[in-house]
Design an enzyme around this catalytic site. Sequence first.
Site, PDB file in Angstrom:
ATOM      1  N   ASP A  70     159.629 -96.127 -16.817  1.00 16.82           N
ATOM      2  CA  ASP A  70     158.436 -96.907 -16.480  1.00 16.82           C
ATOM      3  C   ASP A  70     158.360 -97.018 -14.957  1.00 16.82           C
ATOM      4  OD1 ASP A  70     156.596 -98.946 -15.920  1.00 16.82           O
ATOM      5  OD2 ASP A  70     157.143-100.123 -17.688  1.00 16.82           O
ATOM      6  N   ASN A  97     151.843 -88.964 -10.930  1.00 22.17           N
ATOM      7  CA  ASN A  97     150.626 -88.826 -11.741  1.00 22.17           C
ATOM      8  C   ASN A  97     150.381 -90.033 -12.638  1.00 22.17           C
ATOM      9  OD1 ASN A  97     148.570 -87.215 -13.478  1.00 22.17           O
ATOM     10  ND2 ASN A  97     150.180 -87.769 -14.937  1.00 22.17           N
ATOM     11  N   TYR A 162     141.304 -99.841  -8.765  1.00 22.28           N
ATOM     12  CA  TYR A 162     141.668 -98.423  -8.902  1.00 22.28           C
ATOM     13  C   TYR A 162     141.357 -97.681  -7.594  1.00 22.28           C
ATOM     14  CZ  TYR A 162     141.736 -93.827 -11.312  1.00 22.28           C
ATOM     15  OH  TYR A 162     142.001 -92.536 -11.713  1.00 22.28           O
ATOM     16  N   LYS A 166     143.993 -95.686  -5.283  1.00 24.09           N
ATOM     17  CA  LYS A 166     143.870 -94.244  -5.045  1.00 24.09           C
ATOM     18  C   LYS A 166     143.571 -93.953  -3.571  1.00 24.09           C
ATOM     19  CE  LYS A 166     144.543 -92.598  -9.240  1.00 24.09           C
ATOM     20  NZ  LYS A 166     145.811 -91.930  -9.575  1.00 24.09           N
ATOM     21  N   THR A 197     139.717 -85.935 -20.394  1.00 24.83           N
ATOM     22  CA  THR A 197     140.951 -86.533 -20.936  1.00 24.83           C
ATOM     23  C   THR A 197     140.577 -87.851 -21.620  1.00 24.83           C
ATOM     24  OG1 THR A 197     141.403 -87.882 -18.996  1.00 24.83           O
ATOM     25  CG2 THR A 197     142.358 -85.669 -18.987  1.00 24.83           C
ATOM     26  N   PRO A 198     141.511 -88.426 -22.381  1.00 26.72           N
ATOM     27  CA  PRO A 198     141.210 -89.725 -23.006  1.00 26.72           C
ATOM     28  C   PRO A 198     140.833 -90.784 -21.967  1.00 26.72           C
ATOM     29  CG  PRO A 198     143.193 -88.777 -23.968  1.00 26.72           C
ATOM     30  CD  PRO A 198     142.805 -87.898 -22.822  1.00 26.72           C
TER      31      PRO A 198
HETATM   32  P1  NDP Z   1     146.323 -90.498 -19.374  1.00 26.03           P
HETATM   33  O1  NDP Z   1     146.058 -91.903 -19.791  1.00 26.03           O
HETATM   34  O2  NDP Z   1     146.354 -89.419 -20.398  1.00 26.03           O
HETATM   35  O3  NDP Z   1     147.681 -90.416 -18.552  1.00 26.03           O
HETATM   36  C1  NDP Z   1     148.302 -91.474 -17.919  1.00 26.03           C
HETATM   37  C2  NDP Z   1     149.788 -91.268 -18.095  1.00 26.03           C
HETATM   38  O4  NDP Z   1     150.468 -92.202 -17.276  1.00 26.03           O
HETATM   39  C3  NDP Z   1     150.251 -91.471 -19.531  1.00 26.03           C
HETATM   40  O5  NDP Z   1     151.082 -90.397 -19.925  1.00 26.03           O
HETATM   41  C4  NDP Z   1     151.033 -92.768 -19.496  1.00 26.03           C
HETATM   42  O6  NDP Z   1     152.118 -92.729 -20.410  1.00 26.03           O
HETATM   43  C5  NDP Z   1     151.522 -92.769 -18.046  1.00 26.03           C
HETATM   44  N1  NDP Z   1     151.775 -94.118 -17.535  1.00 26.03           N
HETATM   45  C6  NDP Z   1     150.905 -95.144 -17.431  1.00 26.03           C
HETATM   46  N2  NDP Z   1     151.541 -96.227 -16.950  1.00 26.03           N
HETATM   47  C7  NDP Z   1     152.846 -95.862 -16.746  1.00 26.03           C
HETATM   48  C8  NDP Z   1     154.001 -96.533 -16.286  1.00 26.03           C
HETATM   49  N3  NDP Z   1     153.976 -97.835 -15.945  1.00 26.03           N
HETATM   50  N4  NDP Z   1     155.147 -95.833 -16.194  1.00 26.03           N
HETATM   51  C9  NDP Z   1     155.206 -94.530 -16.550  1.00 26.03           C
HETATM   52  N5  NDP Z   1     154.155 -93.841 -17.015  1.00 26.03           N
HETATM   53  C10 NDP Z   1     152.982 -94.513 -17.116  1.00 26.03           C
HETATM   54  O7  NDP Z   1     145.214 -90.179 -18.261  1.00 26.03           O
HETATM   55  P2  NDP Z   1     144.991 -88.928 -17.287  1.00 26.03           P
HETATM   56  O8  NDP Z   1     145.808 -87.783 -17.661  1.00 26.03           O
HETATM   57  O9  NDP Z   1     143.537 -88.765 -17.177  1.00 26.03           O
HETATM   58  O10 NDP Z   1     145.483 -89.549 -15.888  1.00 26.03           O
HETATM   59  C11 NDP Z   1     146.572 -89.032 -15.160  1.00 26.03           C
HETATM   60  C12 NDP Z   1     146.369 -89.376 -13.684  1.00 26.03           C
HETATM   61  O11 NDP Z   1     145.206 -88.711 -13.209  1.00 26.03           O
HETATM   62  C13 NDP Z   1     146.158 -90.861 -13.420  1.00 26.03           C
HETATM   63  O12 NDP Z   1     146.806 -91.226 -12.231  1.00 26.03           O
HETATM   64  C14 NDP Z   1     144.656 -90.958 -13.230  1.00 26.03           C
HETATM   65  O13 NDP Z   1     144.323 -92.054 -12.422  1.00 26.03           O
HETATM   66  C15 NDP Z   1     144.370 -89.637 -12.551  1.00 26.03           C
HETATM   67  N6  NDP Z   1     142.993 -89.172 -12.637  1.00 26.03           N
HETATM   68  C16 NDP Z   1     142.408 -88.813 -13.831  1.00 26.03           C
HETATM   69  C17 NDP Z   1     141.097 -88.320 -13.845  1.00 26.03           C
HETATM   70  C18 NDP Z   1     140.410 -87.866 -15.097  1.00 26.03           C
HETATM   71  O14 NDP Z   1     139.242 -87.490 -15.037  1.00 26.03           O
HETATM   72  N7  NDP Z   1     141.062 -87.862 -16.243  1.00 26.03           N
HETATM   73  C19 NDP Z   1     140.328 -88.195 -12.625  1.00 26.03           C
HETATM   74  C20 NDP Z   1     141.056 -88.595 -11.432  1.00 26.03           C
HETATM   75  C21 NDP Z   1     142.327 -89.056 -11.465  1.00 26.03           C
HETATM   76  P3  NDP Z   1     152.679 -94.064 -21.141  1.00 26.03           P
HETATM   77  O15 NDP Z   1     151.484 -94.851 -21.552  1.00 26.03           O
HETATM   78  O16 NDP Z   1     153.496 -93.562 -22.286  1.00 26.03           O
HETATM   79  O17 NDP Z   1     153.516 -94.750 -20.119  1.00 26.03           O
END
Ligand code: NDP
Length: 259
Positions: A70, A97, A162, A166, A197-198
């Site tokens: 985490d 990420n 956010y 960022k 993505t979700p």
């Molecule tokens: P997801 O929600 O699929 O991915 C987020 C990931 O972060 C999950 O795997 C989650 O896993 C993990 N996560 C969240 N909190 C924690 C924590 N405290 N410790 C460890 N892991 C954590 O979304 P995306 O793939 O879309 O996002 C990935 C990144 O890309 C993010 O930083 C997002 O801000 C950025 N982004 C996404 C965009 C998009 O269009 N999708 C656009 C611009 C940026 P778990 O919950 O198991 O911890």
Amino acid sequence: MLPDKERVREVFSLEGQLAIVTGGGTGLGFAMASCFSASGARVVITGRRAEVLETAAQTLGGDVFAEQYDVTDFGAAPGFIAHVEERYGAPTILVNNAGIHVKKTVEDHTLDDFHKILATHVEGAFALTRAAVPALKRRGGGSIVFIASMSSILGLPQVVAYSAAKSAYLGMVRSMAAELGASNIRVNAIAPGWIETPMLHKALDGDPKRRQKILDRTPEQRFGSPEDIGWAAVYLCSPAASFINGVVLPVDGGASIGF
Ligand code: NDP
């Protein structure tokens, strides 16, 4: 000597590298882990949910390893890096990420929302990067990538916390790039546009006007695919990008320059 096909394979390859991708079990992190692995790297994916990570690692095959971590457990960062080093060797790539999203008006954002967003994105990435730098130095250098956002560049409504997080990434990237370049560590950011993505669905479902506005300003008139981010990350971490340091690379189909 002119580059030949062998040289091309070499400069775009991640052979021999070990990457840590936070949030690597889903979405963009999963795509980056998959593109890293296809490019020859071994990859440690992290997140809070063990079962999500295990499924992802099994899907991606033998060179991708699941490790629960985490990023808001700041004090655990040095121990986590030591654990990775002992089990898999010292990393050469770190991708910050992991992220969460809150979409609310300024008035509805609570201080708790604000703190949680900053803790995950900014403090979490800082704590892990700080712990990883000595390990990267032991490998003679490497590459750190921060996953920024359009909100690092554009004024997007209803994402004040956010955007703060960022945007902070860009200052961190510049400062660390300037400081760590001499240690052969490059620090860059990718600013994904709107990627399927979700997390995107959470932000856009029920908001058709915002969805249309994004498509209207994107010259390619589509959302991106997670793989678009994966290949950009491979490039930034490969020897082909060895003189690219301290930049933010929008991967957005032109959304940030669209009229
Ligand atoms: P997801 O929600 O699929 O991915 C987020 C990931 O972060 C999950 O795997 C989650 O896993 C993990 N996560 C969240 N909190 C924690 C924590 N405290 N410790 C460890 N892991 C954590 O979304 P995306 O793939 O879309 O996002 C990935 C990144 O890309 C993010 O930083 C997002 O801000 C950025 N982004 C996404 C965009 C998009 O269009 N999708 C656009 C611009 C940026 P778990 O919950 O198991 O911890």
